[in-house]
Design an enzyme around this catalytic site. Structure first.
Site, PDB file in Angstrom:
ATOM      1  N   LYS A   1       9.404 -33.864 -22.973  1.00 48.36           N
ATOM      2  CA  LYS A   1       8.374 -32.817 -22.984  1.00 48.36           C
ATOM      3  C   LYS A   1       8.645 -31.891 -21.797  1.00 48.36           C
ATOM      4  O   LYS A   1       8.368 -32.229 -20.639  1.00 48.36           O
ATOM      5  CB  LYS A   1       6.982 -33.458 -22.870  1.00 48.36           C
ATOM      6  CG  LYS A   1       5.867 -32.455 -23.015  1.00 48.36           C
ATOM      7  CD  LYS A   1       5.186 -32.302 -21.683  1.00 48.36           C
ATOM      8  CE  LYS A   1       4.156 -31.238 -21.627  1.00 48.36           C
ATOM      9  NZ  LYS A   1       4.702 -29.895 -21.402  1.00 48.36           N
TER      10      LYS A   1
ATOM     11  N   GLU B   1       5.522 -26.195 -20.267  1.00 48.13           N
ATOM     12  CA  GLU B   1       5.191 -25.108 -21.199  1.00 48.13           C
ATOM     13  C   GLU B   1       5.678 -23.749 -20.675  1.00 48.13           C
ATOM     14  O   GLU B   1       5.766 -22.784 -21.424  1.00 48.13           O
ATOM     15  CB  GLU B   1       3.689 -25.072 -21.507  1.00 48.13           C
ATOM     16  CG  GLU B   1       2.754 -25.093 -20.308  1.00 48.13           C
ATOM     17  CD  GLU B   1       2.436 -26.505 -19.809  1.00 48.13           C
ATOM     18  OE1 GLU B   1       3.379 -27.319 -19.652  1.00 48.13           O
ATOM     19  OE2 GLU B   1       1.261 -26.784 -19.543  1.00 48.13           O
TER      20      GLU B   1
ATOM     21  N   GLY C   1       6.367 -34.256 -11.559  1.00 47.92           N
ATOM     22  CA  GLY C   1       5.364 -33.188 -11.511  1.00 47.92           C
ATOM     23  C   GLY C   1       4.449 -33.398 -10.327  1.00 47.92           C
ATOM     24  O   GLY C   1       4.806 -34.062  -9.354  1.00 47.92           O
TER      25      GLY C   1
ATOM     26  N   GLY D   1       0.348 -36.787 -11.986  1.00 52.13           N
ATOM     27  CA  GLY D   1       0.988 -38.105 -11.923  1.00 52.13           C
ATOM     28  C   GLY D   1      -0.034 -39.237 -11.969  1.00 52.13           C
ATOM     29  O   GLY D   1       0.184 -40.260 -12.626  1.00 52.13           O
TER      30      GLY D   1
ATOM     31  N   GLU E   1       7.774 -39.156 -10.078  1.00 51.14           N
ATOM     32  CA  GLU E   1       8.336 -38.347  -8.976  1.00 51.14           C
ATOM     33  C   GLU E   1       7.339 -37.217  -8.749  1.00 51.14           C
ATOM     34  O   GLU E   1       7.191 -36.350  -9.611  1.00 51.14           O
ATOM     35  CB  GLU E   1       9.688 -37.740  -9.403  1.00 51.14           C
ATOM     36  CG  GLU E   1      10.751 -38.736  -9.773  1.00 51.14           C
ATOM     37  CD  GLU E   1      11.514 -39.246  -8.563  1.00 51.14           C
ATOM     38  OE1 GLU E   1      11.219 -38.830  -7.431  1.00 51.14           O
ATOM     39  OE2 GLU E   1      12.406 -40.080  -8.773  1.00 51.14           O
TER      40      GLU E   1
ATOM     41  N   CYS F   1      10.470 -29.406  -4.688  1.00 47.03           N
ATOM     42  CA  CYS F   1       9.715 -30.594  -4.253  1.00 47.03           C
ATOM     43  C   CYS F   1      10.117 -31.017  -2.844  1.00 47.03           C
ATOM     44  O   CYS F   1       9.298 -31.575  -2.117  1.00 47.03           O
ATOM     45  CB  CYS F   1       9.904 -31.736  -5.241  1.00 47.03           C
ATOM     46  SG  CYS F   1      11.629 -32.106  -5.547  1.00 47.03           S
TER      47      CYS F   1
ATOM     48  N   GLU G   1       0.308 -29.393  -0.496  1.00 53.70           N
ATOM     49  CA  GLU G   1       1.527 -28.773  -1.023  1.00 53.70           C
ATOM     50  C   GLU G   1       1.159 -27.382  -1.538  1.00 53.70           C
ATOM     51  O   GLU G   1       0.329 -27.247  -2.428  1.00 53.70           O
ATOM     52  CB  GLU G   1       2.073 -29.632  -2.173  1.00 53.70           C
ATOM     53  CG  GLU G   1       3.389 -29.131  -2.705  1.00 53.70           C
ATOM     54  CD  GLU G   1       3.919 -29.963  -3.875  1.00 53.70           C
ATOM     55  OE1 GLU G   1       3.130 -30.302  -4.780  1.00 53.70           O
ATOM     56  OE2 GLU G   1       5.124 -30.250  -3.885  1.00 53.70           O
TER      57      GLU G   1
HETATM   58  P1  NAD Z   1       2.515 -30.458 -13.274  1.00 52.74           P
HETATM   59  O1  NAD Z   1       2.112 -31.802 -12.770  1.00 52.74           O
HETATM   60  O2  NAD Z   1       1.475 -29.433 -13.476  1.00 52.74           O
HETATM   61  O3  NAD Z   1       3.281 -30.590 -14.673  1.00 52.74           O
HETATM   62  C1  NAD Z   1       4.413 -31.411 -14.832  1.00 52.74           C
HETATM   63  C2  NAD Z   1       4.580 -31.725 -16.303  1.00 52.74           C
HETATM   64  O4  NAD Z   1       3.495 -32.561 -16.709  1.00 52.74           O
HETATM   65  C3  NAD Z   1       4.562 -30.507 -17.217  1.00 52.74           C
HETATM   66  O5  NAD Z   1       5.486 -30.690 -18.269  1.00 52.74           O
HETATM   67  C4  NAD Z   1       3.134 -30.522 -17.738  1.00 52.74           C
HETATM   68  O6  NAD Z   1       2.976 -29.862 -18.986  1.00 52.74           O
HETATM   69  C5  NAD Z   1       2.886 -32.013 -17.867  1.00 52.74           C
HETATM   70  N1  NAD Z   1       1.467 -32.417 -17.886  1.00 52.74           N
HETATM   71  C6  NAD Z   1       0.391 -31.720 -17.448  1.00 52.74           C
HETATM   72  N2  NAD Z   1      -0.741 -32.431 -17.675  1.00 52.74           N
HETATM   73  C7  NAD Z   1      -0.369 -33.599 -18.241  1.00 52.74           C
HETATM   74  C8  NAD Z   1      -1.081 -34.762 -18.695  1.00 52.74           C
HETATM   75  N3  NAD Z   1      -2.408 -34.846 -18.599  1.00 52.74           N
HETATM   76  N4  NAD Z   1      -0.366 -35.785 -19.221  1.00 52.74           N
HETATM   77  C9  NAD Z   1       0.988 -35.725 -19.300  1.00 52.74           C
HETATM   78  N5  NAD Z   1       1.695 -34.645 -18.907  1.00 52.74           N
HETATM   79  C10 NAD Z   1       1.034 -33.596 -18.371  1.00 52.74           C
HETATM   80  O7  NAD Z   1       3.662 -29.966 -12.270  1.00 52.74           O
HETATM   81  P2  NAD Z   1       4.397 -28.563 -12.275  1.00 52.74           P
HETATM   82  O8  NAD Z   1       3.425 -27.547 -11.802  1.00 52.74           O
HETATM   83  O9  NAD Z   1       5.103 -28.379 -13.571  1.00 52.74           O
HETATM   84  O10 NAD Z   1       5.527 -28.819 -11.165  1.00 52.74           O
HETATM   85  C11 NAD Z   1       5.303 -28.699  -9.817  1.00 52.74           C
HETATM   86  C12 NAD Z   1       5.031 -30.061  -9.189  1.00 52.74           C
HETATM   87  O11 NAD Z   1       6.115 -30.936  -9.475  1.00 52.74           O
HETATM   88  C13 NAD Z   1       4.969 -30.005  -7.669  1.00 52.74           C
HETATM   89  O12 NAD Z   1       3.926 -30.819  -7.229  1.00 52.74           O
HETATM   90  C14 NAD Z   1       6.323 -30.568  -7.231  1.00 52.74           C
HETATM   91  O13 NAD Z   1       6.348 -31.138  -5.944  1.00 52.74           O
HETATM   92  C15 NAD Z   1       6.552 -31.594  -8.287  1.00 52.74           C
HETATM   93  N6  NAD Z   1       7.970 -31.920  -8.377  1.00 52.74           N
HETATM   94  C16 NAD Z   1       8.380 -33.142  -7.904  1.00 52.74           C
HETATM   95  C17 NAD Z   1       9.724 -33.480  -7.935  1.00 52.74           C
HETATM   96  C18 NAD Z   1      10.196 -34.811  -7.436  1.00 52.74           C
HETATM   97  O14 NAD Z   1      11.346 -35.167  -7.698  1.00 52.74           O
HETATM   98  N7  NAD Z   1       9.387 -35.570  -6.723  1.00 52.74           N
HETATM   99  C19 NAD Z   1      10.655 -32.573  -8.460  1.00 52.74           C
HETATM  100  C20 NAD Z   1      10.198 -31.339  -8.933  1.00 52.74           C
HETATM  101  C21 NAD Z   1       8.847 -31.024  -8.897  1.00 52.74           C
END
Ligand code: NAD
Length: 499
Positions: A181, A184, A234, A239, A256, A290, A391
């Site tokens: 997934k 979006e 994410g 998470g 992650e 990240c 963050e």
């Molecule tokens: P996000 O948590 O908003 O979304 C991540 C993914 O989860 C997307 O595909 C989103 O559609 C999905 N998602 C959203 N709600 C969900 C739910 N209820 N159930 C399952 N999936 C759901 O994060 P983002 O805004 O896309 O990315 C930025 C974040 O990601 C930052 O906090 C960044 O630090 C983190 N990040 C971490 C790493 C790492 O390796 N630790 C790497 C890259 C990004």
């Protein structure tokens, strides 16, 4: 301009072909640079997730992929890596268009996608268990290392292709099938990479992609009974939801999450290198990284002159059209995110931080709808301020001064996160002590946002758990099975009959 032509239109990728969404609804992705519609994707539903999970289940239970030898899987994954290399420019440009990152660095991402896939291919040869031949004359045991089965992979928008490649080739090398997934905001590269995988010989149904929103597609994927494991990258807030939903299974979840890395500059560092690394650490990928070095901790004795030079160098960086090869920093992912970054800066000032440069949306000539942010530095930031703790995920550096090593360690570790930290020093002793004392999954010494495919990557504390890349990154997608064998005629468990 970043529009590659007519908007793309794609359905999900299920069982080897692009399939129309069940309800036929589409959502738009607008360029964060020009505001133009660049793509329309299927707005996935729970039924789409179900079809994808059933396809992945069938591929795992009855298909050839998990039954192939490691060598056969490796050869296909190597072909995939070569195809990624052949298509690198297109992959880079898709990322520029949807993420807003600069083409210069997007090319680095595309090269990284090929490297990760090639490395995962080599690991496919080495997925094996263990044998216990020291259990006495009557027993022998083997420990199998087996794939988890069907893995649900949830990817964020900041490095869509790279993070896909930190997950999918590793899960596949171990013999799993997957449902991906993508975010979006950035679905293009997941669909393109999957098409290349099948061109390379990955059987249909082994990789399925369902596009759409987190609350619908992501949540249905985590909850789906045919999905054996989730690997999520994410934010920490999402998470937590993923972990709660996985606990209901229960099923294994690897997460992650977010970060607020410290970039620690000691007075004895090569200050030119430290300056360059500090700039790269915060402004690479618009600060939407990240492991961004978002908290500068600088030793008091050099702080004033270091910060003064930092501000001058920051003002010389170019923010603008990411397709222009001279641009250093592109656009943020979307307008709401830009507004949130600006709010964080305002809150920092309310709490007493001093704005040295930036702080607002940046106008870029010819791109009135672009989501550009001025490169921002806030000084006089203390541990209790929100800008130190939260963050921001944008080009905003917060500066805090420290007296000595103990204070540097205390400040760096005074964070709910633990993904990465960086240290700049010429002292070998200081670098080793700091690497041991910092609580994070990665420590950079005299470098920033650096790494290699062999090195495990992941966090501790609020940055999550589990590892990607390295051998550990493949083993995440496996489980062991112990097979205990008795040799020869048994002595009856309950004693001989009639005794
Ligand atoms: P996000 O948590 O908003 O979304 C991540 C993914 O989860 C997307 O595909 C989103 O559609 C999905 N998602 C959203 N709600 C969900 C739910 N209820 N159930 C399952 N999936 C759901 O994060 P983002 O805004 O896309 O990315 C930025 C974040 O990601 C930052 O906090 C960044 O630090 C983190 N990040 C971490 C790493 C790492 O390796 N630790 C790497 C890259 C990004």
């Amino acid at each position: 301009m970043t529009n590659l032509g007519q908007p793309r239109q794609s359905g999900h990728h299920i069982r080897g072909s692009a399939s129309a969404p069940v309800e036929g609804r589409l959502f738009e992705r607008r360029s964060p640079v020009s505001g133009a519609v660049v793509a329309r994707y299927a707005d996935g539903t729970a039924e789409d997730v179900d079809r994808a999970a059933q396809a992945a289940r069938a591929a795992f239970d009855t298909g050839p992929w998990p039954r192939m030898s490691g060598a056969q899987r490796a050869k296909i994954l190597l072909r995939w890596a070569r195809l990624i290399g052949d298509n690198a420019e297109e992959l880079a440009r898709l990322e520029v268009e949807e993420v807003g990152k600069t083409v210069r660095f997007a090319r680095g991402d595309a090269a990284g996608m090929a490297d990760l896939t090639e490395y995962a291919a080599t690991l496919a040869y080495e997925v094996h268990g263990d044998a216990y031949t020291n259990l006495g004359e009557r027993h022998s045991a083997v420990v199998h290392r087996e794939p988890m089965g069907v893995v649900g992979l949830i990817v964020p928008w900041n490095f869509p292709g790279l993070i896909y490649c930190q997950k999918v080739p590793f899960a596949l090398a171990a013999g799993n099938s997957v449902v991906v997934k993508p975010s979006e905001f950035t679905s293009a590269t997941a669909l393109k990479l999957t098409q290349l995988a099948e061109e390379a010989g990955v059987p249909a149904g082994v990789i399925n992609v369902v596009t759409g929103t987190g609350p619908v597609v992501g949540q249905s994927l985590v909850a789906h009974p045919q999905v054996d494991m989730i690997s999520f990258t994410g934010s920490t807030a999402v998470g937590r939801k993923v972990l709660e939903a996985a606990a209901a299974g229960p099923k294994r979840a690897h997460v992650e999450l977010g970060s607020k890395a410290a970039n620690i500059v000691f007075a004895d560092a090569d200050l030119e290198d430290a300056l360059d690394g500090t700039l790269f650490g915060i402004f690479f990928n618009q600060g939407e990284c990240c492991v961004s070095g978002a908290r500068l901790l600088v030793q008091e004795s050099i702080a004033d002159s270091f910060v003064e030079r930092l501000v001058a160098r920051t003002r010389a960086l170019r923010v603008g059209d990411p397709l222009d090869e001279r641009t250093d920093v592109g656009a943020l992912i979307h307008g709401d995110h830009l507004a949130s970054v600006v709010r964080h800066v305002a809150r920092g000032q309310e709490e007493g931080a001093r704005l040295l440069t930036g702080g607002a949306r940046q106008d870029v000539a010819g791109l009135p709808e672009g989501c550009f942010m001025q490169l921002t530095i806030l000084d006089q930031v203390s541990e209790r301020m929100a800008v130190f703790q939260q963050e921001i995920f944008g080009p905003v550096l917060v500066v805090t001064r420290f007296k000595d090593e103990d204070e540097a360690v205390a400040l760096a570790n005074a964070s709910s996160y633990g993904l990465a930290n960086a240290v700049w020093t010429r002292s070998l002793d200081t670098s080793i002590r700091m690497a041991r004392r910092l609580r994070s999954g990665t420590v950079y010494v005299n470098t920033q946002i650096d790494g290699a495919v062999q090195l495990p990557f992941g966090g501790c504390k609020g940055s999550g758990f589990g590892r990607e890349m390295g051998r550990a990154g493949l083993e995440e997608f496996t489980q062991t099975k112990s097979v205990m064998v008795h040799i020869g005629k048994r002595v009856p468990f309950f004693g001989a009959k009639g005794e």
